[in-house]
Enzyme design. Structure first.
Site, mmCIF file in Angstrom:
data_model
loop_
_atom_site.group_PDB
_atom_site.id
_atom_site.type_symbol
_atom_site.label_atom_id
_atom_site.label_comp_id
_atom_site.label_asym_id
_atom_site.label_seq_id
_atom_site.Cartn_x
_atom_site.Cartn_y
_atom_site.Cartn_z
ATOM 1 N N SER A 170 -9.725 1.526 3.545
ATOM 2 C CA SER A 170 -8.788 0.569 2.531
ATOM 3 C C SER A 170 -9.067 0.344 1.222
ATOM 4 O O SER A 170 -10.551 0.609 0.928
ATOM 5 C CB SER A 170 -8.853 -0.831 3.370
ATOM 6 O OG SER A 170 -8.722 -1.981 2.652
ATOM 7 N N GLU A 186 -7.157 3.895 8.293
ATOM 8 C CA GLU A 186 -8.195 3.438 7.104
ATOM 9 C C GLU A 186 -9.421 2.698 8.131
ATOM 10 O O GLU A 186 -9.262 2.215 9.069
ATOM 11 C CB GLU A 186 -7.575 2.097 6.392
ATOM 12 C CG GLU A 186 -6.487 2.598 5.305
ATOM 13 C CD GLU A 186 -5.900 1.344 4.633
ATOM 14 O OE1 GLU A 186 -6.033 0.205 5.085
ATOM 15 O OE2 GLU A 186 -5.433 1.852 3.240
ATOM 16 N N ASP A 204 0.608 -1.278 -0.012
ATOM 17 C CA ASP A 204 -0.003 -0.001 0.073
ATOM 18 C C ASP A 204 0.953 1.422 0.096
ATOM 19 O O ASP A 204 0.476 2.312 -0.904
ATOM 20 C CB ASP A 204 -0.948 0.033 1.206
ATOM 21 C CG ASP A 204 -2.060 -1.231 1.042
ATOM 22 O OD1 ASP A 204 -1.923 -1.745 0.243
ATOM 23 O OD2 ASP A 204 -3.035 -1.008 1.728
ATOM 24 N N LYS A 205 1.861 1.441 0.798
ATOM 25 C CA LYS A 205 2.497 2.659 1.066
ATOM 26 C C LYS A 205 3.837 2.551 0.488
ATOM 27 O O LYS A 205 4.288 3.705 0.204
ATOM 28 C CB LYS A 205 2.540 3.112 2.534
ATOM 29 C CG LYS A 205 1.047 3.473 3.129
ATOM 30 C CD LYS A 205 0.123 4.280 2.634
ATOM 31 C CE LYS A 205 -1.129 3.996 3.212
ATOM 32 N NZ LYS A 205 -1.583 2.744 3.072
#
Length: 618
Positions: free
Chosen positions: A519, A493, A123-124
């Site tokens: 999310s 999230e 994700d990041k």
């Protein structure tokens, strides 16, 4: 002609000490003068999307060295949002993006590397590396670890596809037996790779293809498939070609800022809307644009979202299709091809995969509708094996045929789009003056317009307790505030609240609004990134229980039905609290020094939640 950056540490008598240290890393006399290519890996045993990356750096390095470069690998951190979800660990996820960007910059600039290969996945990590690449502006190629195979299990004699979100929803649903819940849990995440739906990780890896910074198939080829090995090797070969063009031929068109232009950001956003990508991509594209010094804003996102149709529907928006199905249908290049035929794509932009420099030539070769190249067709027929594993390249299974059905398949033409409205939308109004985001791909048609009564919570934890405790009822608009970049801090999230609304049968009966984020696994009427956030004086901080809120997605509006006079009165009362103003007084949450430092500089979501550099220049 551009001089090698690495010459700073390898040339001249005064660099004898640096050369001695380079030699101690294995550099030989004949190597000095070659380009030094940094490989930013993100291997970790904490994250299934990264657990298989340990040897990927060596694979890329072998291709770099064979092409005449010096490869030097380093590692950066990777947070698993799913494991960090639902507790204090989620506060660290978004701030880790800035830390990753900084760490890549530190390593590359400290050692004067000439070019960069970014091995990312989840994700990041991809956004953080993307920010660093655009900040550094040296030749770069992205190659991700690839998506996980979809989970599969039999329930009631029916074979179903699964992912992480299914396990979460089932666990909170009292109607599902312990045995079935455990069966779903054990089947949901069968292999290494990023979670199998169009969640944030896969969305971002797809967007790197559209931005022009990764190779075709990067976003969709399964982590387990043997064909993915070639993507890593080609990334090494390709970055050397880019380095030679820049340093040897003085060709600045290969630099990231020349590739990721305003038009390229428009392409990436068009892809995002067309495939119903994670709402987090908006946050990350805005942040990346600022690093690239491209004036790409929420207004541009709103404009694009209004004209691009929804061409590809993938989990969590439907249980039918996962990333393995997107790949079978031709992957990102197929979606871009449909956008091009609809007149919604710039094909004159640069791309790392292009021999002549343009996206047009890449599409001619890799769009399965256009190409007659059997090798390309074979590449996109790479499929799942259905064998649990943490090993990359562990199988070579293929679909018998491509999914080239643009009428009823995973990827559609504009004429047969899932909807003529795209998969993401920007809403604005007195509740979110600077805008907010909703993933329309996951919203039931009955909820495109919704009016309800506010049920206000000042933390995700309180909201979860309220939902599970029966406080939230049909017709409520759950408001979770002080969870923005500054107010959280860290912009958590809200996957657990949305999952629990579903498990309580309220998925289409309630809305959820937050200055936090969601999310990529979220679906339902979930509106996030409300800007300004509560901690920055946003109207969301003034909502009271019982206030009525109107949501109109087709009209792109979100309104708090409270008079201007009443809002002015509430704002005056809030400001009168002095140091306690715009803070969640009912919340007790330990905040570390690292998170406090992040909060001091964090901007609201409409700015990408990046750091406010004006505070540094003061």
């Amino acid at each position: 002609m551009a001089k090698l950056r690495s010459a700073t540490s390898t040339e001249g008598r005064n660099m004898a000490g640096a050369r001695a240290l380079w030699r101690a890393t294995g550099v030989k006399d004949t190597d000095f003068g070659k380009p030094i290519i940094a490989i930013a890996n993100s291997f970790t045993q904490f994250v299934p999307g990264h657990v298989h990356l340990k040897d990927m750096g060596s694979l890329v390095a072998s291709a770099i060295e064979e092409a005449g470069g010096i490869a030097k690998e380093f590692n950066t951190i990777a947070v698993d949002d799913g494991i960090a979800m639902g507790h204090g660990g989620m506060l660290y996820s978004l701030p880790s993006r800035e830390l990753i960007a900084d760490s890549v910059e530190y390593m590359v600039n400290a050692h004067c590397a000439d070019a960069l290969v970014c091995i990312s996945n989840c994700d990041k990590i991809t956004p953080g590396m993307l920010m660093a690449a655009l900040r550094l502006n040296i030749p770069v190629v992205f190659v991700s670890g690839g998506p996980m195979e979809a989970g599969k299990t039999k329930l009631s004699d029916k074979l179903i596809k699964l992912d992480l979100v299914d396990a979460m929803v089932a666990a909170a649903d009292d109607r599902i037996s312990d045995a079935d819940s455990e069966k779903i849990e054990r089947s949901a995440c069968p292999t290494c790779g990023s979670c199998s739906g169009m969640f944030t990780a896969n969305s971002m890896n797809c967007l790197t293809e559209a931005l022009g910074l990764s190779l075709p198939g990067n976003g969709s080829m399964l982590a387990t498939h043997a064909d993915r090995r070639e993507l890593f090797l080609e990334a090494g070969r390709r970055v050397m070609k880019l380095a030679k063009r820049y340093y040897g031929d003085d060709d600045a068109s290969v630099l990231p800022r020349s590739i990721a232009s305003f038009k390229a950001f428009e392409n990436a956003m068009a892809l995002d809307v067309a495939m119903g990508g994670s709402s987090n991509t908006v946050l990350h594209l805005l942040a990346a644009a600022q690093e690239a010094e491209v004036d790409f804003t929420m207004d541009d996102i709103d404009r694009i979202s209004r004209k691009v149709p929804h061409l590809c529907k993938v989990a969590p928006s439907t249980p039918k299709y996962h990333m393995e199905d997107v790949h079978r249908a031709g992957g990102v290049m197929a979606i871009l091809g449909e956008l091009d035929r609809a007149g919604l794509l710039h094909t004159d932009v640069n791309h790392v995969a292009s021999e002549d420099g343009t996206l047009k030539s890449v599409l001619e070769r890799f769009d399965v509708v256009l190409t007659k190249d059997e090798k390309v067709h074979e590449f996109f027929r790479a499929g799942p094996a259905g064998i649990p594993t943490t090993r990359a390249f562990s199988q070579s299974c293929r679909w018998d045929t491509l999914d080239d059905d643009r009428r009823e398949g995973c990827i559609r033409s504009r004429e047969f789009a899932f909807s003529q409205e795209g998969g993401l939308a920007v809403l604005s109004g007195n509740l979110a003056e600077n805008g907010c985001i909703v993933k329309t791909a996951g919203v039931d048609e009955s909820n495109l317009k919704f009016s309800g009564v506010a049920r206000v919570y000042e933390s995700q934890e309180d909201a979860v307790a309220g939902i599970l405790g029966g406080e939230v009822v049909a017709g409520d608009v759950v408001v979770i505030r002080f969870e923005g970049p500054k107010g959280g801090p860290g912009m958590q999230e809200m996957l657990y609240p949305t999952s629990y609304l579903k498990s309580r049968g309220l998925g289409t009966q309630c809305a959820l609004i937050t200055d936090g984020r969601f999310s990529g696994g979220t679906s339902g009427l979930s509106i996030g990134h409300v800007s300004p956030e509560a901690a920055s004086g946003g109207t969301i901080g003034l909502i009271e229980n019982g206030d009525r809120i109107d949501i109109d997605i087709p009209g792109r509006s979100i309104k708090l039905l409270v008079s201007d006079a009443e809002l002015e009165s509430r704002r005056a009362a809030m400001n009168a609290k002095g140091p306690l103003a715009w803070k969640p007084l009912s919340r007790v949450r330990p905040v570390s020094m690292a998170l406090k430092a992040y909060a001091m500089l964090a901007t609201s979501a409409d700015k990408g939640a990046v750091r406010d550099v004006s505070k540094l220049e003061g």
